[in-house]
Design a protein around this motif. Sequence first.
Motif, PDB file in Angstrom:
ATOM      1  N   LEU A 122       0.829  -1.208   0.000  1.00  0.00           N
ATOM      2  CA  LEU A 122       0.000   0.000   0.000  1.00  0.00           C
ATOM      3  C   LEU A 122       0.860   1.253   0.000  1.00  0.00           C
ATOM      4  O   LEU A 122       0.572   2.222  -0.709  1.00  0.00           O
ATOM      5  CB  LEU A 122      -0.934  -0.005   1.211  1.00  0.00           C
ATOM      6  CG  LEU A 122      -2.188  -0.881   1.107  1.00  0.00           C
ATOM      7  CD1 LEU A 122      -2.908  -0.928   2.450  1.00  0.00           C
ATOM      8  CD2 LEU A 122      -3.123  -0.364   0.021  1.00  0.00           C
ATOM      9  N   ILE A 123       1.919   1.229   0.786  1.00  0.00           N
ATOM     10  CA  ILE A 123       2.822   2.382   0.850  1.00  0.00           C
ATOM     11  C   ILE A 123       3.457   2.633  -0.516  1.00  0.00           C
ATOM     12  O   ILE A 123       3.501   3.775  -1.004  1.00  0.00           O
ATOM     13  CB  ILE A 123       3.904   2.162   1.928  1.00  0.00           C
ATOM     14  CG1 ILE A 123       3.267   2.163   3.323  1.00  0.00           C
ATOM     15  CG2 ILE A 123       4.979   3.246   1.837  1.00  0.00           C
ATOM     16  CD1 ILE A 123       4.221   1.778   4.432  1.00  0.00           C
ATOM     17  N   ARG A 124       3.943   1.560  -1.156  1.00  0.00           N
ATOM     18  CA  ARG A 124       4.557   1.719  -2.481  1.00  0.00           C
ATOM     19  C   ARG A 124       3.529   2.170  -3.522  1.00  0.00           C
ATOM     20  O   ARG A 124       3.849   2.949  -4.427  1.00  0.00           O
ATOM     21  CB  ARG A 124       5.209   0.406  -2.920  1.00  0.00           C
ATOM     22  CG  ARG A 124       6.493   0.074  -2.170  1.00  0.00           C
ATOM     23  CD  ARG A 124       7.265  -1.030  -2.863  1.00  0.00           C
ATOM     24  NE  ARG A 124       6.516  -2.285  -2.878  1.00  0.00           N
ATOM     25  CZ  ARG A 124       6.591  -3.205  -1.917  1.00  0.00           C
ATOM     26  NH1 ARG A 124       7.372  -3.006  -0.860  1.00  0.00           N
ATOM     27  NH2 ARG A 124       5.902  -4.315  -2.008  1.00  0.00           N
ATOM     28  N   THR A 125       2.291   1.700  -3.384  1.00  0.00           N
ATOM     29  CA  THR A 125       1.227   2.104  -4.308  1.00  0.00           C
ATOM     30  C   THR A 125       0.920   3.588  -4.167  1.00  0.00           C
ATOM     31  O   THR A 125       0.762   4.308  -5.162  1.00  0.00           O
ATOM     32  CB  THR A 125      -0.054   1.278  -4.060  1.00  0.00           C
ATOM     33  OG1 THR A 125       0.250  -0.116  -4.193  1.00  0.00           O
ATOM     34  CG2 THR A 125      -1.143   1.655  -5.053  1.00  0.00           C
ATOM     35  N   VAL A 126       0.849   4.057  -2.916  1.00  0.00           N
ATOM     36  CA  VAL A 126       0.588   5.477  -2.658  1.00  0.00           C
ATOM     37  C   VAL A 126       1.722   6.333  -3.214  1.00  0.00           C
ATOM     38  O   VAL A 126       1.485   7.382  -3.832  1.00  0.00           O
ATOM     39  CB  VAL A 126       0.403   5.728  -1.144  1.00  0.00           C
ATOM     40  CG1 VAL A 126       0.374   7.229  -0.853  1.00  0.00           C
ATOM     41  CG2 VAL A 126      -0.871   5.073  -0.640  1.00  0.00           C
ATOM     42  N   ILE A 127       2.964   5.901  -3.007  1.00  0.00           N
ATOM     43  CA  ILE A 127       4.122   6.636  -3.520  1.00  0.00           C
ATOM     44  C   ILE A 127       4.076   6.705  -5.047  1.00  0.00           C
ATOM     45  O   ILE A 127       4.298   7.764  -5.638  1.00  0.00           O
ATOM     46  CB  ILE A 127       5.438   5.987  -3.040  1.00  0.00           C
ATOM     47  CG1 ILE A 127       5.586   6.132  -1.525  1.00  0.00           C
ATOM     48  CG2 ILE A 127       6.634   6.602  -3.757  1.00  0.00           C
ATOM     49  CD1 ILE A 127       6.763   5.382  -0.942  1.00  0.00           C
ATOM     50  N   GLU A 131       3.445  10.155  -7.468  1.00  0.00           N
ATOM     51  CA  GLU A 131       4.429  10.582  -8.463  1.00  0.00           C
ATOM     52  C   GLU A 131       3.880  10.535  -9.887  1.00  0.00           C
ATOM     53  O   GLU A 131       4.285  11.334 -10.742  1.00  0.00           O
ATOM     54  CB  GLU A 131       5.675   9.684  -8.376  1.00  0.00           C
ATOM     55  CG  GLU A 131       6.445   9.841  -7.060  1.00  0.00           C
ATOM     56  CD  GLU A 131       7.600   8.868  -6.952  1.00  0.00           C
ATOM     57  OE1 GLU A 131       7.665   7.927  -7.801  1.00  0.00           O
ATOM     58  OE2 GLU A 131       8.431   9.011  -6.038  1.00  0.00           O
ATOM     59  N   ASN A 132       2.958   9.605 -10.163  1.00  0.00           N
ATOM     60  CA  ASN A 132       2.503   9.400 -11.543  1.00  0.00           C
ATOM     61  C   ASN A 132       1.017   9.698 -11.755  1.00  0.00           C
ATOM     62  O   ASN A 132       0.561   9.728 -12.900  1.00  0.00           O
ATOM     63  CB  ASN A 132       2.781   7.957 -11.962  1.00  0.00           C
ATOM     64  CG  ASN A 132       4.256   7.609 -11.893  1.00  0.00           C
ATOM     65  OD1 ASN A 132       5.010   7.884 -12.810  1.00  0.00           O
ATOM     66  ND2 ASN A 132       4.675   6.982 -10.807  1.00  0.00           N
ATOM     67  N   HIS A 133       0.268   9.853 -10.656  1.00  0.00           N
ATOM     68  CA  HIS A 133      -1.163  10.180 -10.706  1.00  0.00           C
ATOM     69  C   HIS A 133      -2.013   9.115 -11.385  1.00  0.00           C
ATOM     70  O   HIS A 133      -3.080   9.404 -11.920  1.00  0.00           O
ATOM     71  CB  HIS A 133      -1.378  11.536 -11.391  1.00  0.00           C
ATOM     72  CG  HIS A 133      -0.583  12.641 -10.768  1.00  0.00           C
ATOM     73  ND1 HIS A 133      -0.807  13.100  -9.501  1.00  0.00           N
ATOM     74  CD2 HIS A 133       0.478  13.351 -11.249  1.00  0.00           C
ATOM     75  CE1 HIS A 133       0.044  14.060  -9.209  1.00  0.00           C
ATOM     76  NE2 HIS A 133       0.849  14.229 -10.252  1.00  0.00           N
ATOM     77  N   PHE A 134      -1.536   7.881 -11.385  1.00  0.00           N
ATOM     78  CA  PHE A 134      -2.347   6.750 -11.848  1.00  0.00           C
ATOM     79  C   PHE A 134      -1.696   5.469 -11.329  1.00  0.00           C
ATOM     80  O   PHE A 134      -0.555   5.469 -10.877  1.00  0.00           O
ATOM     81  CB  PHE A 134      -2.422   6.711 -13.383  1.00  0.00           C
ATOM     82  CG  PHE A 134      -1.188   6.139 -14.040  1.00  0.00           C
ATOM     83  CD1 PHE A 134      -1.171   4.837 -14.504  1.00  0.00           C
ATOM     84  CD2 PHE A 134      -0.036   6.920 -14.184  1.00  0.00           C
ATOM     85  CE1 PHE A 134      -0.031   4.308 -15.107  1.00  0.00           C
ATOM     86  CE2 PHE A 134       1.094   6.397 -14.789  1.00  0.00           C
ATOM     87  CZ  PHE A 134       1.100   5.089 -15.246  1.00  0.00           C
ATOM     88  N   VAL A 144       4.309  -5.353 -11.028  1.00  0.00           N
ATOM     89  CA  VAL A 144       5.360  -6.103 -10.327  1.00  0.00           C
ATOM     90  C   VAL A 144       6.353  -5.143  -9.684  1.00  0.00           C
ATOM     91  O   VAL A 144       6.832  -5.373  -8.563  1.00  0.00           O
ATOM     92  CB  VAL A 144       6.083  -7.072 -11.291  1.00  0.00           C
ATOM     93  CG1 VAL A 144       7.333  -7.641 -10.631  1.00  0.00           C
ATOM     94  CG2 VAL A 144       5.157  -8.201 -11.698  1.00  0.00           C
ATOM     95  N   ASN A 145       6.672  -4.050 -10.375  1.00  0.00           N
ATOM     96  CA  ASN A 145       7.601  -3.058  -9.821  1.00  0.00           C
ATOM     97  C   ASN A 145       7.043  -2.412  -8.558  1.00  0.00           C
ATOM     98  O   ASN A 145       7.794  -2.018  -7.663  1.00  0.00           O
ATOM     99  CB  ASN A 145       7.904  -1.983 -10.866  1.00  0.00           C
ATOM    100  CG  ASN A 145       8.716  -2.508 -12.033  1.00  0.00           C
ATOM    101  OD1 ASN A 145       9.497  -3.442 -11.865  1.00  0.00           O
ATOM    102  ND2 ASN A 145       8.526  -1.935 -13.209  1.00  0.00           N
ATOM    103  N   ILE A 146       5.718  -2.308  -8.503  1.00  0.00           N
ATOM    104  CA  ILE A 146       5.089  -1.713  -7.322  1.00  0.00           C
ATOM    105  C   ILE A 146       4.928  -2.741  -6.210  1.00  0.00           C
ATOM    106  O   ILE A 146       5.275  -2.484  -5.055  1.00  0.00           O
ATOM    107  CB  ILE A 146       3.706  -1.130  -7.684  1.00  0.00           C
ATOM    108  CG1 ILE A 146       3.848  -0.028  -8.737  1.00  0.00           C
ATOM    109  CG2 ILE A 146       3.009  -0.572  -6.435  1.00  0.00           C
ATOM    110  CD1 ILE A 146       2.518   0.481  -9.258  1.00  0.00           C
TER     111      ILE A 146
END
Length: 395
Positions: A122-127, A131-134, A144-146
């Motif tokens: 969740l933290i990585r998804t929010v970050i 940064e990318n707004h999607f 996978v990167n997220i």
Amino acid sequence: MKYSINIFRDIFLVLFILILPFSVAISNIFFGIYSAIILIDYFYYKEKIDVNRLTIYFIIILCYLSINGLFQGSYNANKTLWKFIPILLFGSLLMYSTKKLPLAIIKKASVFTCLILVISCLIRTVIFYSENHFIPFANDAEMVNILKIHRPYLGFYILINSIFSFDLFIKSSQKIYKYLYSFIFIIFFAFIVLIAARLSIISFIVIALIYILFYLNYSLIKKIILGVSLLVLSGFIYSNPKIQERVNHNNIDMMIDHEPRFVIWESVNNIKNNDDFNSLIGYGNYQLIEDYLIINYEKIINKKEKRDYFVKEQFNTHSQFFDYLLFGGYIAFTLFISFCLFSLWYTKQNFTSFAIISAFILFFLVENVFHRQLGCYLFILYYMLALRNTKLPED
């Protein structure tokens, strides 16, 4: 001394569970130490190895596959088989035969680990979103990167721990723990929906319906109301734009074009009809199967970009059942299906075990679980513990 060995064994098993979703490499170390302790225990104290018939049956399947691969393919051609057979063979034997495992602690450790994993995702998804707004729900590579784990395996892992959290909720006598595990259960389900893990969502709904219809001690009217409510909830989930983006439900042609399994399974059917395919014992050669799959991708995919993508990725059969069909023929295919069905039959009295086995079978339908080290570890840990948690007739 005996008590100390058991303590160390349990510690390393719990460490293995805590680290598994974060680092398979480090998990190897803990599982290796855990296995060594068990072997020392058996050889030093002359403990009797206690396994049930289903474990023996699975070991027979693995032995057949090994013999088949040994005679039909070289070591390099079957590296996938030889890489993971030891984990499945010895892991299944050791996991089931180990006496006095702390099952309650294992469940809690697994749920706790899964919760940490979900929070970190969740933290990585929010970050990523900030940064990318999607969020690239429809792009598995970017997801996978997220998530750091392939979405199907992450969704499946969370599904298993959703079953555990529900089990802990049912068995908790104190309200505070019931609230805690119900909250965790909701978080897990919400996260599966958030990341649009299609199979896990479908499996979740199927297992919930099974529980309502066959395990819940309610009147028929109440069961029907709950079942209909669940289906209505499923409709709301399906109407989520991100889910629609994943399944492309508005356009059948687009869905077929974007779902690799339509091409992969058509190729499997073509390979099955090859003149050199032995329907009884299969090819016994993973390199040959991979070559045939690539030939079919080049033959049946018209779009150059899509064809190049399939050839580059070298997609496997994306089904454990089809994998065994091509590799071991109808012997392996029938043995493995029988193993799965027997597992369902023998665990039917215990909902938690039955639900875990059901989740695995649904996962086997669409993934080559035994082609990934994580998949092998999930199997020996959760599938075998589900069997262990059930008393089989005449065992």
